[in-house]
Design a protein around this motif. Structure first.
Motif, PDB file in Angstrom:
ATOM      1  N   ILE A  82       2.842  61.940  -9.657  1.00 49.06           N
ATOM      2  CA  ILE A  82       4.184  61.734  -9.156  1.00 49.06           C
ATOM      3  C   ILE A  82       4.082  60.919  -7.882  1.00 49.06           C
ATOM      4  O   ILE A  82       3.296  61.227  -6.987  1.00 49.06           O
ATOM      5  CB  ILE A  82       4.908  63.074  -8.881  1.00 49.06           C
ATOM      6  CG1 ILE A  82       5.189  63.813 -10.190  1.00 49.06           C
ATOM      7  CG2 ILE A  82       6.230  62.845  -8.185  1.00 49.06           C
ATOM      8  CD1 ILE A  82       4.142  64.761 -10.566  1.00 49.06           C
ATOM      9  N   ASP A  83       4.883  59.871  -7.821  1.00 50.51           N
ATOM     10  CA  ASP A  83       4.892  58.983  -6.666  1.00 50.51           C
ATOM     11  C   ASP A  83       6.331  58.775  -6.221  1.00 50.51           C
ATOM     12  O   ASP A  83       7.268  59.032  -6.979  1.00 50.51           O
ATOM     13  CB  ASP A  83       4.250  57.641  -7.032  1.00 50.51           C
ATOM     14  CG  ASP A  83       3.888  56.786  -5.826  1.00 50.51           C
ATOM     15  OD1 ASP A  83       4.018  57.272  -4.675  1.00 50.51           O
ATOM     16  OD2 ASP A  83       3.480  55.640  -6.027  1.00 50.51           O
ATOM     17  N   TYR A  84       6.493  58.333  -4.998  1.00 47.78           N
ATOM     18  CA  TYR A  84       7.801  57.963  -4.473  1.00 47.78           C
ATOM     19  C   TYR A  84       7.679  56.547  -3.961  1.00 47.78           C
ATOM     20  O   TYR A  84       6.771  56.235  -3.183  1.00 47.78           O
ATOM     21  CB  TYR A  84       8.222  58.914  -3.347  1.00 47.78           C
ATOM     22  CG  TYR A  84       9.561  58.567  -2.773  1.00 47.78           C
ATOM     23  CD1 TYR A  84      10.724  58.945  -3.422  1.00 47.78           C
ATOM     24  CD2 TYR A  84       9.665  57.839  -1.597  1.00 47.78           C
ATOM     25  CE1 TYR A  84      11.970  58.617  -2.919  1.00 47.78           C
ATOM     26  CE2 TYR A  84      10.908  57.508  -1.081  1.00 47.78           C
ATOM     27  CZ  TYR A  84      12.042  57.891  -1.737  1.00 47.78           C
ATOM     28  OH  TYR A  84      13.274  57.555  -1.235  1.00 47.78           O
ATOM     29  N   ILE A  85       8.578  55.668  -4.430  1.00 47.38           N
ATOM     30  CA  ILE A  85       8.507  54.267  -4.016  1.00 47.38           C
ATOM     31  C   ILE A  85       9.833  53.811  -3.430  1.00 47.38           C
ATOM     32  O   ILE A  85      10.896  54.333  -3.775  1.00 47.38           O
ATOM     33  CB  ILE A  85       8.109  53.340  -5.189  1.00 47.38           C
ATOM     34  CG1 ILE A  85       9.125  53.428  -6.329  1.00 47.38           C
ATOM     35  CG2 ILE A  85       6.716  53.654  -5.689  1.00 47.38           C
ATOM     36  CD1 ILE A  85       8.962  52.334  -7.369  1.00 47.38           C
ATOM     37  N   GLU A  86       9.736  52.858  -2.544  1.00 41.22           N
ATOM     38  CA  GLU A  86      10.902  52.175  -1.990  1.00 41.22           C
ATOM     39  C   GLU A  86      10.650  50.693  -2.125  1.00 41.22           C
ATOM     40  O   GLU A  86       9.611  50.192  -1.692  1.00 41.22           O
ATOM     41  CB  GLU A  86      11.105  52.557  -0.519  1.00 41.22           C
ATOM     42  CG  GLU A  86      11.463  53.999  -0.307  1.00 41.22           C
ATOM     43  CD  GLU A  86      11.694  54.341   1.159  1.00 41.22           C
ATOM     44  OE1 GLU A  86      11.724  53.431   2.010  1.00 41.22           O
ATOM     45  OE2 GLU A  86      11.830  55.540   1.453  1.00 41.22           O
ATOM     46  N   ASN A  87      11.591  49.989  -2.761  1.00 39.87           N
ATOM     47  CA  ASN A  87      11.471  48.540  -2.891  1.00 39.87           C
ATOM     48  C   ASN A  87      12.867  47.928  -2.942  1.00 39.87           C
ATOM     49  O   ASN A  87      13.854  48.605  -2.670  1.00 39.87           O
ATOM     50  CB  ASN A  87      10.629  48.168  -4.119  1.00 39.87           C
ATOM     51  CG  ASN A  87      11.171  48.722  -5.412  1.00 39.87           C
ATOM     52  OD1 ASN A  87      12.373  48.912  -5.570  1.00 39.87           O
ATOM     53  ND2 ASN A  87      10.277  48.990  -6.354  1.00 39.87           N
ATOM     54  N   LEU A  88      12.967  46.662  -3.327  1.00 33.65           N
ATOM     55  CA  LEU A  88      14.265  45.987  -3.357  1.00 33.65           C
ATOM     56  C   LEU A  88      15.246  46.616  -4.346  1.00 33.65           C
ATOM     57  O   LEU A  88      16.453  46.491  -4.211  1.00 33.65           O
ATOM     58  CB  LEU A  88      14.074  44.507  -3.698  1.00 33.65           C
ATOM     59  CG  LEU A  88      13.334  43.685  -2.648  1.00 33.65           C
ATOM     60  CD1 LEU A  88      13.091  42.279  -3.145  1.00 33.65           C
ATOM     61  CD2 LEU A  88      14.097  43.672  -1.334  1.00 33.65           C
ATOM     62  N   ASN A  89      14.741  47.296  -5.351  1.00 33.06           N
ATOM     63  CA  ASN A  89      15.596  47.952  -6.338  1.00 33.06           C
ATOM     64  C   ASN A  89      16.095  49.316  -5.879  1.00 33.06           C
ATOM     65  O   ASN A  89      16.892  49.941  -6.556  1.00 33.06           O
ATOM     66  CB  ASN A  89      14.841  48.126  -7.659  1.00 33.06           C
ATOM     67  CG  ASN A  89      14.521  46.805  -8.301  1.00 33.06           C
ATOM     68  OD1 ASN A  89      15.289  45.859  -8.202  1.00 33.06           O
ATOM     69  ND2 ASN A  89      13.377  46.723  -8.954  1.00 33.06           N
ATOM     70  N   GLY A  90      15.597  49.806  -4.755  1.00 35.96           N
ATOM     71  CA  GLY A  90      16.002  51.108  -4.248  1.00 35.96           C
ATOM     72  C   GLY A  90      14.812  52.016  -4.050  1.00 35.96           C
ATOM     73  O   GLY A  90      13.664  51.572  -4.007  1.00 35.96           O
ATOM     74  N   SER A  91      15.078  53.294  -3.938  1.00 36.58           N
ATOM     75  CA  SER A  91      14.014  54.277  -3.762  1.00 36.58           C
ATOM     76  C   SER A  91      14.124  55.308  -4.868  1.00 36.58           C
ATOM     77  O   SER A  91      15.220  55.655  -5.302  1.00 36.58           O
ATOM     78  CB  SER A  91      14.102  54.931  -2.385  1.00 36.58           C
ATOM     79  OG  SER A  91      15.352  55.541  -2.224  1.00 36.58           O
ATOM     80  N   LYS A  92      12.957  55.794  -5.337  1.00 37.15           N
ATOM     81  CA  LYS A  92      12.974  56.759  -6.434  1.00 37.15           C
ATOM     82  C   LYS A  92      11.603  57.388  -6.615  1.00 37.15           C
ATOM     83  O   LYS A  92      10.593  56.856  -6.168  1.00 37.15           O
ATOM     84  CB  LYS A  92      13.412  56.104  -7.733  1.00 37.15           C
ATOM     85  CG  LYS A  92      12.464  55.012  -8.216  1.00 37.15           C
ATOM     86  CD  LYS A  92      12.989  54.373  -9.483  1.00 37.15           C
ATOM     87  CE  LYS A  92      12.107  53.205  -9.893  1.00 37.15           C
ATOM     88  NZ  LYS A  92      12.559  52.588 -11.125  1.00 37.15           N
ATOM     89  N   PHE A  93      11.620  58.524  -7.286  1.00 42.14           N
ATOM     90  CA  PHE A  93      10.389  59.140  -7.742  1.00 42.14           C
ATOM     91  C   PHE A  93      10.016  58.505  -9.073  1.00 42.14           C
ATOM     92  O   PHE A  93      10.893  58.219  -9.901  1.00 42.14           O
ATOM     93  CB  PHE A  93      10.567  60.652  -7.943  1.00 42.14           C
ATOM     94  CG  PHE A  93      10.699  61.413  -6.661  1.00 42.14           C
ATOM     95  CD1 PHE A  93       9.568  61.720  -5.919  1.00 42.14           C
ATOM     96  CD2 PHE A  93      11.935  61.807  -6.201  1.00 42.14           C
ATOM     97  CE1 PHE A  93       9.675  62.426  -4.731  1.00 42.14           C
ATOM     98  CE2 PHE A  93      12.057  62.506  -5.017  1.00 42.14           C
ATOM     99  CZ  PHE A  93      10.929  62.811  -4.275  1.00 42.14           C
ATOM    100  N   ILE A  94       8.734  58.277  -9.274  1.00 45.38           N
ATOM    101  CA  ILE A  94       8.244  57.781 -10.552  1.00 45.38           C
ATOM    102  C   ILE A  94       7.055  58.627 -10.979  1.00 45.38           C
ATOM    103  O   ILE A  94       6.417  59.279 -10.155  1.00 45.38           O
ATOM    104  CB  ILE A  94       7.846  56.291 -10.515  1.00 45.38           C
ATOM    105  CG1 ILE A  94       6.706  56.048  -9.514  1.00 45.38           C
ATOM    106  CG2 ILE A  94       9.030  55.405 -10.197  1.00 45.38           C
ATOM    107  CD1 ILE A  94       6.057  54.689  -9.657  1.00 45.38           C
ATOM    108  N   ILE A  95       6.774  58.608 -12.261  1.00 42.36           N
ATOM    109  CA  ILE A  95       5.614  59.322 -12.785  1.00 42.36           C
ATOM    110  C   ILE A  95       4.716  58.332 -13.496  1.00 42.36           C
ATOM    111  O   ILE A  95       5.165  57.604 -14.387  1.00 42.36           O
ATOM    112  CB  ILE A  95       6.033  60.455 -13.740  1.00 42.36           C
ATOM    113  CG1 ILE A  95       6.824  61.502 -12.963  1.00 42.36           C
ATOM    114  CG2 ILE A  95       4.814  61.077 -14.414  1.00 42.36           C
ATOM    115  CD1 ILE A  95       7.283  62.683 -13.761  1.00 42.36           C
ATOM    116  N   ASN A  96       3.471  58.292 -13.075  1.00 39.91           N
ATOM    117  CA  ASN A  96       2.449  57.521 -13.776  1.00 39.91           C
ATOM    118  C   ASN A  96       1.844  58.490 -14.780  1.00 39.91           C
ATOM    119  O   ASN A  96       1.111  59.396 -14.412  1.00 39.91           O
ATOM    120  CB  ASN A  96       1.401  56.996 -12.794  1.00 39.91           C
ATOM    121  CG  ASN A  96       2.015  56.064 -11.770  1.00 39.91           C
ATOM    122  OD1 ASN A  96       2.723  55.140 -12.133  1.00 39.91           O
ATOM    123  ND2 ASN A  96       1.779  56.334 -10.500  1.00 39.91           N
TER     124      ASN A  96
END
Length: 112
Positions: A82-96
């Protein structure tokens, strides 16, 4: 309630930091991860904060946080990160997810 991390679920430092930050605002809440049918690839990840813990929930402790996962969802998440990212599309949790055969471009749905 199973409390050990037999499922090899990992959290990045970014995810831990953000969950801890959100949990400071509310008392006695846990971070729930779940999988539902739907999304453009078949299954979809979900994340929410809640107080309720069901008797059959799996509880994983990482750092100072508790993650709750129901027994059906955990089978799709074994070995995931589980990761949390912030970029130009917004911020969100993602799962690899190493179990996913394919994922959608936004990363919120997958297929096994």
């Amino acid at each position: 309630m199973k409390k050990k991390n037999y499922y090899k679920l990992k959290l990045t430092n970014s995810a831990i930091y953000y969950i801890e930050k959100l949990m400071k605002k509310k008392k006695n809440i846990k971070f729930r991860i779940y999988v539902t049918g739907g999304g453009c690839s078949g299954f979809e990840y979900g994340f929410k904060f809640e107080k309720k813990i069901n008797l059959d929930d799996i509880i994983i402790k990482k750092s100072n946080i508790f993650i709750i996962i129901d027994p059906i969802s955990i089978q799709y998440l074994i070995g995931g990160e589980i990761d949390y990212i912030e970029n130009l599309n917004g911020s969100k949790f993602i799962i690899n997810n190493p179990n996913a055969k394919s994922t959608c471009s936004c990363g919120t749905s997958f297929n096994i």
